[in-house]
Design a protein around this motif. Sequence first.
Motif, short mmCIF file in Angstrom:
data_model
loop_
_atom_site.label_atom_id
_atom_site.label_comp_id
_atom_site.label_asym_id
_atom_site.label_seq_id
_atom_site.Cartn_x
_atom_site.Cartn_y
_atom_site.Cartn_z
N VAL A 235 40.22 42.57 39.74
CA VAL A 235 40.23 42.40 41.20
C VAL A 235 39.23 43.39 41.82
O VAL A 235 38.45 43.04 42.71
CB VAL A 235 41.66 42.61 41.76
CG1 VAL A 235 41.65 42.56 43.28
CG2 VAL A 235 42.61 41.57 41.18
N ASP A 259 45.82 34.21 34.67
CA ASP A 259 46.53 35.16 35.56
C ASP A 259 45.53 35.87 36.46
O ASP A 259 45.77 36.09 37.65
CB ASP A 259 47.34 36.18 34.73
CG ASP A 259 46.49 36.93 33.71
OD1 ASP A 259 45.47 36.37 33.23
OD2 ASP A 259 46.81 38.09 33.41
N ARG A 262 44.32 33.57 39.25
CA ARG A 262 45.28 33.48 40.36
C ARG A 262 45.30 34.76 41.19
O ARG A 262 45.33 34.71 42.42
CB ARG A 262 46.68 33.12 39.82
CG ARG A 262 47.76 33.03 40.84
CD ARG A 262 47.39 32.29 42.13
NE ARG A 262 47.09 30.87 41.97
CZ ARG A 262 46.80 30.04 42.97
NH1 ARG A 262 46.78 30.49 44.23
NH2 ARG A 262 46.49 28.79 42.74
N ASP A 263 45.26 35.91 40.55
CA ASP A 263 45.21 37.18 41.30
C ASP A 263 44.02 37.17 42.25
O ASP A 263 44.13 37.54 43.42
CB ASP A 263 44.99 38.37 40.34
CG ASP A 263 46.28 38.81 39.66
OD1 ASP A 263 47.36 38.32 40.04
OD2 ASP A 263 46.20 39.65 38.74
N LYS A 265 42.17 34.58 43.27
CA LYS A 265 42.30 33.51 44.27
C LYS A 265 43.16 33.97 45.44
O LYS A 265 42.87 33.67 46.60
CB LYS A 265 42.91 32.28 43.59
CG LYS A 265 43.21 31.13 44.51
CD LYS A 265 41.93 30.51 45.04
CE LYS A 265 42.23 29.35 45.97
NZ LYS A 265 40.99 28.89 46.62
N ASN A 266 44.22 34.72 45.14
CA ASN A 266 45.14 35.18 46.19
C ASN A 266 44.58 36.36 46.98
O ASN A 266 45.15 36.74 48.00
CB ASN A 266 46.50 35.58 45.59
CG ASN A 266 47.31 34.38 45.14
OD1 ASN A 266 46.98 33.24 45.50
ND2 ASN A 266 48.35 34.60 44.37
N THR A 267 43.51 36.95 46.49
CA THR A 267 43.01 38.18 47.11
C THR A 267 41.73 37.96 47.91
O THR A 267 41.51 38.64 48.91
CB THR A 267 42.73 39.25 46.01
OG1 THR A 267 43.88 39.36 45.18
CG2 THR A 267 42.42 40.61 46.62
N ASN A 269 38.47 35.56 49.78
CA ASN A 269 38.30 34.34 50.57
C ASN A 269 36.91 33.74 50.37
O ASN A 269 36.31 33.18 51.28
CB ASN A 269 38.58 34.62 52.05
CG ASN A 269 37.76 35.79 52.58
OD1 ASN A 269 36.84 36.25 51.90
ND2 ASN A 269 38.06 36.25 53.75
N GLY A 310 43.60 28.21 40.30
CA GLY A 310 42.88 28.65 41.50
C GLY A 310 41.37 28.48 41.46
O GLY A 310 40.68 28.94 42.36
N SER A 312 37.89 27.07 42.16
CA SER A 312 37.24 26.15 43.11
C SER A 312 36.23 25.30 42.36
O SER A 312 35.86 24.22 42.82
CB SER A 312 36.48 26.92 44.18
OG SER A 312 37.18 28.05 44.59
#
Length: 327
Positions: A235, A259, A262-263, A265-267, A269, A310, A312
């Motif tokens: 991250v 994993d 996803r981390d 993707k959630n963090t 933009n 996640g 794109s």
Amino acid sequence: MLHRNRRLRINESIRSMVRETIISPNDFIVPLFVVEGKNIKEEIGSMPGYYRLSLDLLKREVKELWSLGLKSVLLFVKVSEKLKDNAGTEALNPEGLMQRSVKTVKNAVPEMIVMTDVAMDPYSAYGHDGIVAEGKIINDDTTAVLSEMALSHAKAGADFVAPSDMMDGRIFEIRSLLEDEGFHETGIMSYSAKFASAFYGPFRDALDSAPVDAENIPKDKKTYQMDPSNREEAVRETLMDIDEGADIVMVKPGLCYLDIVRDIKNTVNVPVAVYQVSGEYAMIKAAAEKGWLDHDAVMLEQLTAIKRAGASMIASYFAKEAVKLIS
Ligand code: PBG
């Protein structure tokens, strides 16, 4: 029972209506390996069904990809041993194979998004993604070469440059030089969380780019690519690349690192790309060859899982086969 989850699985009609993840041609980036010569289509030993192509066949290939709805290619070149050194000299040649490959694709299919691999390893006599001195990979001298390489690809017509090296600060160096030189529209897809993975083996066969076994040359890429054990660091790496000017970030490899996908993707933009790498391709091909796995089903399941995590967009050697199957 008030709730029976199986009601939404009774037949394909209802399953297709509640399906959360659908892969389409828009999801893919197609990696392509280019070699010098004419009419050359060499199968890569550890990547059955995948080839190194000469420029004339590259032209034909990208036309076919476009007709299948695929909109982006990621170019890699195989460089002759005699052009390799410790400075990336050939990488900056305006008439080099990469530069000619970009022009070939753009001439054949102008709308195709052309992404280029920015890294020294295909050009390195030592098989490293950086300049080697006294047993070490020298960061800042390397980023200077990488930014010149990116500029050279932009001049040839690349839409995105894709640095795959993992040197510190290279996105900033590349973005700054592209801006200074007026290449405001050239994007950067950064390999931001790239792990020191054993799944890159077949790719290194494809380009003959593995680190050489010699004294005072690091045997692996662990001083720059990430430790597969680390999640938070992925991250951090990614946020830094975005700060430095990355338009698209990437996690690589795919399946073992969902994993991380996803981390991130959630963090963040910005779009997150995932590279399903050569070893992942080879595993499915080998198991299918033995009759142990259903090739197409496993391929689609893995691609769907990568998107569900996640992604794109997915750089995948299966792009063409998958798109033929789903259309
Ligand atoms: C090197 C590079 C590698 C891949 C893409 N760019 C290999 C490596 O880091 O040694 C691997 C891709 C794959 O395995 O499919 N800059």
